[in-house]
Design an enzyme around this catalytic site. Sequence first.
Site, PDB file in Angstrom:
ATOM      1  N   ARG A 190      -0.730   4.806   0.329  1.00  0.00           N
ATOM      2  CA  ARG A 190      -0.462   4.844  -1.122  1.00  0.00           C
ATOM      3  C   ARG A 190      -1.048   6.104  -1.737  1.00  0.00           C
ATOM      4  NH1 ARG A 190      -2.739  -0.201  -3.841  1.00  0.00           N
ATOM      5  NH2 ARG A 190      -4.280   0.160  -2.231  1.00  0.00           N
TER       6      ARG A 190
ATOM      7  N   ASN B 270       1.438  -1.658  -2.494  1.00  0.00           N
ATOM      8  CA  ASN B 270       1.541  -2.427  -1.253  1.00  0.00           C
ATOM      9  C   ASN B 270       2.292  -3.718  -1.531  1.00  0.00           C
ATOM     10  OD1 ASN B 270       0.086  -0.629   0.338  1.00  0.00           O
ATOM     11  ND2 ASN B 270      -1.848  -1.696   0.066  1.00  0.00           N
TER      12      ASN B 270
END
Length: 90
Positions: free
Chosen positions: A18, A36
């Site tokens: 990320r 996520n």
Amino acid sequence: MNRVHGVVSGRVQGVGFRYFTFTTAISNHITGWVRNCSDGTVEFEAQGQESDLNHFLTLIEKGQFPAKVTNLKTDSIEVDLREGKFKILN
């Protein structure tokens, strides 16, 4: 201006993916978000000029060690002109 929704599969959680997506977006003038998912994938929306967006997607598909991208699926979606930055969602 283009916008895509994407889902990245592989070893992409618990490896800084990320943050890699965030920094890659910033350096390519991309707005949107990344998060996520409970199934182990990473989902994002990314928006920018076509050339910037294509370069961003190429880098995301390559990934960065220790991440291992096995699949990147994207779909074009409606542009959000109100959006001004890229962010990491929880």
